[in-house]
Design an enzyme around this catalytic site. Structure first.
Site, PDB file in Angstrom:
ATOM      1  N   LYS A 115       0.806  -1.227   0.000  1.00 49.55           N
ATOM      2  CA  LYS A 115       0.000   0.000   0.000  1.00 49.55           C
ATOM      3  C   LYS A 115       0.833   1.268   0.000  1.00 49.55           C
ATOM      4  CE  LYS A 115      -4.331  -1.806   1.289  1.00 49.55           C
ATOM      5  NZ  LYS A 115      -5.358  -2.113   2.185  1.00 49.55           N
ATOM      6  N   LYS A 204      -4.062 -11.174  -6.701  1.00 45.95           N
ATOM      7  CA  LYS A 204      -5.352 -11.474  -6.054  1.00 45.95           C
ATOM      8  C   LYS A 204      -6.422 -10.484  -6.546  1.00 45.95           C
ATOM      9  CE  LYS A 204      -5.830  -8.680  -1.987  1.00 45.95           C
ATOM     10  NZ  LYS A 204      -6.223  -8.466  -0.636  1.00 45.95           N
ATOM     11  N   LYS A 207     -10.640  -5.087  -4.441  1.00 42.87           N
ATOM     12  CA  LYS A 207     -11.629  -4.048  -4.740  1.00 42.87           C
ATOM     13  C   LYS A 207     -10.962  -2.782  -5.258  1.00 42.87           C
ATOM     14  CE  LYS A 207     -12.422  -4.194   0.247  1.00 42.87           C
ATOM     15  NZ  LYS A 207     -13.397  -4.545   1.227  1.00 42.87           N
TER      16      LYS A 207
HETATM   17  P1  TYM Z   1     -10.661  -6.742   4.178  1.00 40.28           P
HETATM   18  O1  TYM Z   1     -11.841  -5.916   4.475  1.00 40.28           O
HETATM   19  O2  TYM Z   1      -9.622  -6.218   3.242  1.00 40.28           O
HETATM   20  O3  TYM Z   1     -11.144  -8.106   3.606  1.00 40.28           O
HETATM   21  C1  TYM Z   1     -12.162  -8.833   4.271  1.00 40.28           C
HETATM   22  C2  TYM Z   1     -11.842 -10.310   4.200  1.00 40.28           C
HETATM   23  O4  TYM Z   1     -11.788 -10.720   2.818  1.00 40.28           O
HETATM   24  C3  TYM Z   1     -10.586 -11.455   2.586  1.00 40.28           C
HETATM   25  N1  TYM Z   1     -10.184 -11.258   1.179  1.00 40.28           N
HETATM   26  C4  TYM Z   1      -9.984 -12.263   0.297  1.00 40.28           C
HETATM   27  N2  TYM Z   1     -10.094 -13.590   0.426  1.00 40.28           N
HETATM   28  C5  TYM Z   1      -9.828 -14.335  -0.676  1.00 40.28           C
HETATM   29  N3  TYM Z   1      -9.499 -13.839  -1.896  1.00 40.28           N
HETATM   30  C6  TYM Z   1      -9.388 -12.498  -2.066  1.00 40.28           C
HETATM   31  N4  TYM Z   1      -9.072 -12.004  -3.257  1.00 40.28           N
HETATM   32  C7  TYM Z   1      -9.638 -11.638  -0.933  1.00 40.28           C
HETATM   33  N5  TYM Z   1      -9.618 -10.282  -0.734  1.00 40.28           N
HETATM   34  C8  TYM Z   1      -9.944 -10.073   0.566  1.00 40.28           C
HETATM   35  C9  TYM Z   1      -9.600 -10.878   3.585  1.00 40.28           C
HETATM   36  O5  TYM Z   1      -8.563 -11.775   3.873  1.00 40.28           O
HETATM   37  C10 TYM Z   1     -10.460 -10.649   4.792  1.00 40.28           C
HETATM   38  O6  TYM Z   1     -10.588 -11.839   5.543  1.00 40.28           O
HETATM   39  N6  TYM Z   1      -7.866  -6.197   8.209  1.00 40.28           N
HETATM   40  C11 TYM Z   1      -9.050  -6.836   7.685  1.00 40.28           C
HETATM   41  C12 TYM Z   1     -10.315  -6.509   8.462  1.00 40.28           C
HETATM   42  C13 TYM Z   1     -10.132  -6.697   9.923  1.00 40.28           C
HETATM   43  C14 TYM Z   1     -10.154  -7.928  10.618  1.00 40.28           C
HETATM   44  C15 TYM Z   1      -9.912  -7.607  11.962  1.00 40.28           C
HETATM   45  C16 TYM Z   1     -10.360  -9.258  10.208  1.00 40.28           C
HETATM   46  C17 TYM Z   1      -9.901  -5.726  10.827  1.00 40.28           C
HETATM   47  N7  TYM Z   1      -9.776  -6.270  12.061  1.00 40.28           N
HETATM   48  C18 TYM Z   1      -9.859  -8.611  12.947  1.00 40.28           C
HETATM   49  C19 TYM Z   1     -10.305 -10.237  11.200  1.00 40.28           C
HETATM   50  C20 TYM Z   1     -10.056  -9.920  12.541  1.00 40.28           C
HETATM   51  C21 TYM Z   1      -9.259  -6.375   6.274  1.00 40.28           C
HETATM   52  O7  TYM Z   1      -8.876  -5.307   5.902  1.00 40.28           O
HETATM   53  O8  TYM Z   1      -9.965  -7.223   5.515  1.00 40.28           O
END
Ligand code: TYM
Length: 337
Positions: A115, A204, A207
């Site tokens: 990032k 991957k 969004k």
């Molecule tokens: P975030 O919002 O970017 O993504 C949410 C979840 O989606 C998964 N993900 C994917 N899985 C498979 N293939 C993909 N292309 C793909 N893109 C995203 C991410 O691994 C995630 O599980 N930091 C986290 C949110 C968060 C969180 C937490 C999660 C904040 N605090 C505590 C668990 C526990 C995040 O930004 O995910």
């Protein structure tokens, strides 16, 4: 009772990567364990403001809860739903943990590197972000944190911070989340799931990728989504087989087909073994995705804002109770209380 916990950011719409990689496995786990585990599902709204100010954040938060229910989450007394910013202990613990985390370990986080790459200036929150995530997890003694592969490094960091703090004070204050391999086993997936970018399957699906045909969003018009699948980049090998290294595009389609239909990847691989027409596979996956989106979008529209607010009120009361008690324990060992 042990706790399973996860969160999904809401600042822009969900991709099928988020849905298939994180949300569906979480919902399946939650339904499977709702009588023997606490299931904490929260909206990391403080994480959402890191990169942009979303004028529709409040509405999108409600929408993201509806998404869990549309994905099949069954309400139950052990299922707790809350917003991160409604439980102030998250930010407080984040600060305390930042006093034991090192710059070096945060610097190693792949997501931070990606990032910040090529940018002349990035905000401090992008760097600190994994610490807030650790606080989200450790406040609730969550052993299982179902996430996609891109978040595994943050779970490992959380484990390290928990063990470091426990060692520092010689007390079991935090329950460290289990190791990645055990997380994967618990989630019941063979490997961490990583849905690929349709145009560039080396990467991957994300969004934030600009190319419209790279990603399918959960609120795309279902027919338009089917067209995107039809335009997915494949290869010139001419064989349908699962080989993420040499045929990431075809392997990605097989993976999507398995997850959308909730069947083992191995079954899908066997069904297509020996086939050579990529167009047939694309048509099948396009139709599966189209049907999934139609059903999903109808279900989201069936859930009212009032119902969601009701769940949040109960969930936030619960979350504040648990989180404040854990925070107090931490404040005690730091001699703040
Ligand atoms: P975030 O919002 O970017 O993504 C949410 C979840 O989606 C998964 N993900 C994917 N899985 C498979 N293939 C993909 N292309 C793909 N893109 C995203 C991410 O691994 C995630 O599980 N930091 C986290 C949110 C968060 C969180 C937490 C999660 C904040 N605090 C505590 C668990 C526990 C995040 O930004 O995910």
């Amino acid at each position: 009772m042990k706790t399973i916990l996860t969160g999904l950011r809401v600042n822009s719409e969900l991709t099928i990567g988020n849905y298939l990689g994180a949300l569906l496995p979480m919902v399946r786990l939650a339904n499977q364990h709702k009588d023997d585990y606490n299931i904490n599902i929260f909206v990391p709204d403080l994480h959402s403001i890191i990169s942009e100010v979303d004028g529709e954040l409040k509405d999108n938060i409600l929408k993201s809860i509806k998404i869990y229910f549309a994905a099949g989450l069954q309400p139950n007394e052990n299922v707790h739903i809350y917003r991160q910013s409604y439980v102030p202990a998250h930010s407080e613990l984040c600060w305390i943990l930042s006093c034991i985390a090192s710059m070096g370990e945060l610097n190693r986080m792949t997501q931070y590197k990606e990032k910040s790459e090529g940018k002349s200036s990035v905000n401090a929150a992008i760097f600190n972000y994994p610490i807030l995530m650790a606080a989200d997890i450790l406040l609730y003694d969550a052993e299982y944190v179902p996430v996609g592969e891109d978040q595994f490094q943050h779970i490992e960091l959380t484990r390290n911070l928990a063990m470091r703090l426990n060692n520092k004070f010689g007390q079991e204050i935090f329950v460290p989340p289990v190791k990645t391999e055990e997380q994967i086993k618990f989630m019941g997936v063979e490997n961490g799931i990583r849905i690929r970018d349709l145009s560039n399957p080396e990467k991957k699906m994300s969004k934030s990728t600009a190319g419209e045909n790279s990603k399918v969003m959960m609120f795309d018009a279902p027919e338009a989504a089917a067209k995107k699948i039809m335009s997915a980049t494949t290869d010139s090998v001419g064989k349908i087989q699962y080989d993420m290294f040499n045929q990431p595009g075809i392997s990605n389609l097989l993976q999507i087909e398995a997850l959308v239909n909730d069947v083992p990847l191995q079954d899908v691989i066997s069904t297509w073994a020996g086939e050579t027409h990529y167009g047939d596979l694309k048509r099948k996956v396009a139709s599966s995705v189209q049907t999934m989106l139609e059903d999903f979008q109808n279900r989201v529209n069936d859930i009212s804002d009032e119902k969601v607010l009701e769940y949040l009120e109960t969930g936030e009361k619960y979350a504040n109770g648990i989180a404040n008690a854990k925070l107090l324990e931490v404040q005690h060992v730091f001699n703040l209380r």
